[in-house]
Design a protein around this motif. Structure first.
Motif, mmCIF file in Angstrom:
data_model
loop_
_atom_site.group_PDB
_atom_site.id
_atom_site.type_symbol
_atom_site.label_atom_id
_atom_site.label_comp_id
_atom_site.label_asym_id
_atom_site.label_seq_id
_atom_site.Cartn_x
_atom_site.Cartn_y
_atom_site.Cartn_z
ATOM 1 N N VAL A 155 33.986 30.335 32.909
ATOM 2 C CA VAL A 155 34.314 31.683 33.193
ATOM 3 C C VAL A 155 35.686 31.798 33.714
ATOM 4 O O VAL A 155 36.202 31.295 34.780
ATOM 5 N N LEU A 156 36.487 32.750 32.969
ATOM 6 C CA LEU A 156 37.905 33.212 33.458
ATOM 7 C C LEU A 156 38.222 34.534 34.373
ATOM 8 O O LEU A 156 38.689 34.325 35.364
ATOM 9 N N ASP A 157 37.082 35.278 33.902
ATOM 10 C CA ASP A 157 37.076 36.612 34.497
ATOM 11 C C ASP A 157 35.505 37.145 34.625
ATOM 12 O O ASP A 157 35.246 37.414 33.391
ATOM 13 N N ALA A 158 34.810 37.321 35.477
ATOM 14 C CA ALA A 158 33.396 37.575 35.526
ATOM 15 C C ALA A 158 33.158 39.146 35.241
ATOM 16 O O ALA A 158 32.109 39.420 34.803
ATOM 17 N N VAL A 191 45.436 36.235 35.678
ATOM 18 C CA VAL A 191 46.149 36.424 34.610
ATOM 19 C C VAL A 191 46.567 35.462 33.640
ATOM 20 O O VAL A 191 46.718 35.406 32.711
ATOM 21 N N ARG A 192 47.199 34.270 34.369
ATOM 22 C CA ARG A 192 47.645 33.239 33.701
ATOM 23 C C ARG A 192 46.568 32.289 33.029
ATOM 24 O O ARG A 192 46.955 32.022 31.898
ATOM 25 N N SER A 193 45.489 32.433 33.318
ATOM 26 C CA SER A 193 44.230 31.577 32.640
ATOM 27 C C SER A 193 43.908 32.489 31.632
ATOM 28 O O SER A 193 43.783 31.976 30.181
ATOM 29 N N VAL A 194 44.076 33.797 31.587
ATOM 30 C CA VAL A 194 43.811 34.636 30.398
ATOM 31 C C VAL A 194 44.687 34.747 29.355
ATOM 32 O O VAL A 194 44.487 34.498 28.042
#
Length: 608
Positions: free
Chosen positions: A124-127, A157-160
């Motif tokens: 999960v990057l953003d739940a 933000v960087r991961s997405v």
């Protein structure tokens, strides 16, 4: 013998079922085509990359993404994706959820597609991201658009962003957008034109209310529609002249050649006046966009620095009883009643010798102060509004308890500004030194002092002369609050700004043909647009000079205008004018042969 500008073109027959013939309703129509090869559509200027003019990009082949909000830590960050692969990007980041309904926000968990188990909790990057999907072509770019509203932590933000890039597979090109590429795609897909794009920059840079209003006017398509309407008028006028060249000897016209030329010239003359007014309003719009320069001009110790500090509300300039403390120019930007202005405090202007009468004091002006005076006069001439500061000083005899101190060099510098067309305001400072019975209403200059100012500056109207004080004026009744002169003075400044920003054409439009918004929209004309309007106006003036060469010579026989007019050259002037208008909106040049011939055949060949 007249020679058509189409002499270098060849004729080709068009099949009966072609759109051209269907439009004209004729079975035997012809058109001009260029004898040289026509470049393919892919070589159109709109297909070049803004960052590298020599590199071609193909609209729709690549998908771009970028962070649309400012970088850094925030509550929300918006990542926008545009292109044909928006749905695959969504499916890669949201493998457990179906695509949201178009234009309906949905909460989704975003997963890392590069993870061994993309749907696991560890990926999960953003739940809780808000996702919106906009199918083209009715989107901001004209393409499919996908928008992720994330939690604004830098790591999220960087991961997405990294996850979106990793979805490039199976021949899909998904890359980070170049600077301005979203806007460029909107232009390429006819979602925005060039004036709207320029207004977008003004919207982002607007700091004051007037700048915001200016940006809103430019963001509409009113200017683009107007310029396109003018271009079509010129295209039609040019088509009439081309028809006169090619068919005048073997076709019957409802009006004579002289009448036709005179009619076209009359239309062009009206258009020329409209373009000229737009150019005038463009300069007024630049004042609102870039700020109005205000110069405080006066003698040393007249109170210029105190006035500057009082207006901006802080100690921006040094205030001292010692003369000549201000040597260089102190510029301060401020929002004054919604108008952005740049106040300039400058060195006091005086001549050598200096000093009050009868005290025997002589002051030698050094090289540094002389340079400050030179810069002060130059800054005043560069300004849009000049505030001449005159101070009230104690008189030297009982018969004259107070007097105005005015340096002759200040009067000379101020009158030089008046001759240069600058707006002028006179501020009589230190009116707190006047006896109570000699004071007028707060902010209004006493009548006797105003008369003296009018003799020094006859061009300045009475309503632009103000009495001010950097101190609060005590009221005659102790129970009353202290009186301030600043609201009247500041309102006078704002009124001057409003007069300068009133668009040209409103007063002269007595016929009521246009409403106020028609002229106010022209305030949004940018410098680039104004330059092209100048080119257009020059070409229109050349056309009028070409078609009426003897209008100023009453002795010349003007009964046959056609015999004296080079119609081929006149038509070229109209083409140049239309090309300048096309450059404003970013449309193709108006010199397209088919467009011109369309007017020719529509007017003179249908049904014949």
């Amino acid at each position: 013998m007249r020679v058509s500008p189409f002499r270098h073109l060849r004729w080709v027959a068009i099949p009966f079922h072609s759109p051209w013939n269907r439009q004209l309703g004729r079975a035997h129509s012809f058109r001009h085509v260029l004898s040289s090869p026509v470049p393919p559509p892919a070589l159109h200027s709109r297909w070049f990359s803004a960052s590298s003019p020599n590199r071609l990009i193909r609209n729709g082949d690549s998908t771009i993404y970028a962070l649309s909000t400012a970088p850094g830590r925030a509550a929300i960050a918006v990542v926008r994706v545009s292109g044909p692969d928006c749905v695959p990007v969504y499916q890669a980041l949201c493998p457990k959820s179906s695509l949201p309904r178009p234009r309906v926000a949905a909460v989704r968990a975003l997963y890392d597609p590069a993870s061994e188990d993309p749907s696991s909790q560890a990926a999960v990057l953003d739940a809780g991201a808000l996702v919106l999907y906009f199918p083209g072509p009715k989107t901001v770019t004209g393409e499919d658009v996908l928008e992720f509203q994330l939690h604004g932590g830098p790591a999220i933000v960087r991961s997405v962003l990294t996850a979106i890039e990793s979805t490039s597979a199976d021949g899909r090109e998904i890359r980070y957008a170049e600077s301005g590429e979203f806007t460029r795609r909107a232009f390429m897909n006819n979602r925005l034109d060039l004036p709207q794009i320029e207004a977008l920059g003004d919207t982002l840079a607007a700091d004051t209310e007037q700048q915001r209003r200016l940006a809103v006017r430019g963001a509409s398509d009113a200017l683009s529609k107007r310029y396109e309407q003018w271009r079509q008028q010129l295209l039609y006028a040019r088509g009439e002249l081309e028809a006169l060249i090619d068919f005048s000897e073997d076709q019957h016209f409802d009006e004579s050649s002289d009448e036709l030329i005179s009619s076209v010239a009359s239309q062009v003359r009206v258009l020329s006046r409209q373009v000229a007014l737009h150019i005038q309003n463009a300069s007024k719009g630049e004042l609102m966009r870039n700020g109005i320069k205000v110069a405080l001009l006066g003698a040393p110790n007249a109170g210029k620095s105190s006035i500057l500090n009082r207006i901006v509300g802080r100690e921006a300039a040094i205030v001292s009883t010692e003369e000549g403390t201000t040597r260089d120019i102190v510029d301060v930007g401020i929002d004054l009643g919604g108008w952005y202005c740049k106040l300039g405090d400058m060195a006091g202007i005086r001549s050598e010798p200096s000093g009050l009468p009868g005290d025997g004091v002589k002051v030698v002006i050094g090289a540094v102060e002389q340079e400050g005076i030179r810069r002060a006069r130059a800054r005043a001439l560069e300004s849009d509004v000049v505030v001449v500061v005159i101070s009230v000083e104690t008189g030297f005899d009982e018969g004259e308890p107070y007097q105005l101190i005015v340096e002759p060099d200040v009067v000379d510098a101020a009158n030089e500004c008046v001759r240069a067309g600058k707006q002028m305001i006179v501020a009589i400072n230190k009116v707190d030194r006047l006896p109570l019975q000699d004071r007028s209403e707060p902010g209004q200059a006493p009548h006797e002092l105003a008369l003296k100012v009018n003799k020094l500056f006859p061009e300045v109207s009475r309503r632009r002369i103000f009495g001010i004080s950097c101190l609060e004026l005590p009221n005659e009744l102790e129970l009353e609050p202290e009186i301030t002169t600043w609201p009247t003075f500041l309102q006078g400044l704002i009124s001057t700004f409003e007069e300068m920003g009133t668009p040209s054409g409103i007063e002269g439009d007595a016929s009521g043909q246009y409403d106020r918004s028609y002229w106010e929209d022209s305030l949004g004309v940018t410098h680039r647009q104004s330059s092209n309007l100048q080119r257009c106006l020059q070409s229109l003036d050349d056309f009028l000079e070409q078609t009426t060469p003897f209008s100023h010579d009453s002795s010349h026989d003007t009964s046959s205008v056609e015999s004296e007019v080079d119609i081929v050259t006149a038509a070229e002037h109209l083409r140049y004018a239309a090309d300048a208008l096309a450059s404003i909106t970013g449309k193709d040049e108006s010199g397209d042969v088919e467009d011109v011939l369309g007017v020719v055949f529509e007017k003179f060949c249908v049904g014949k």
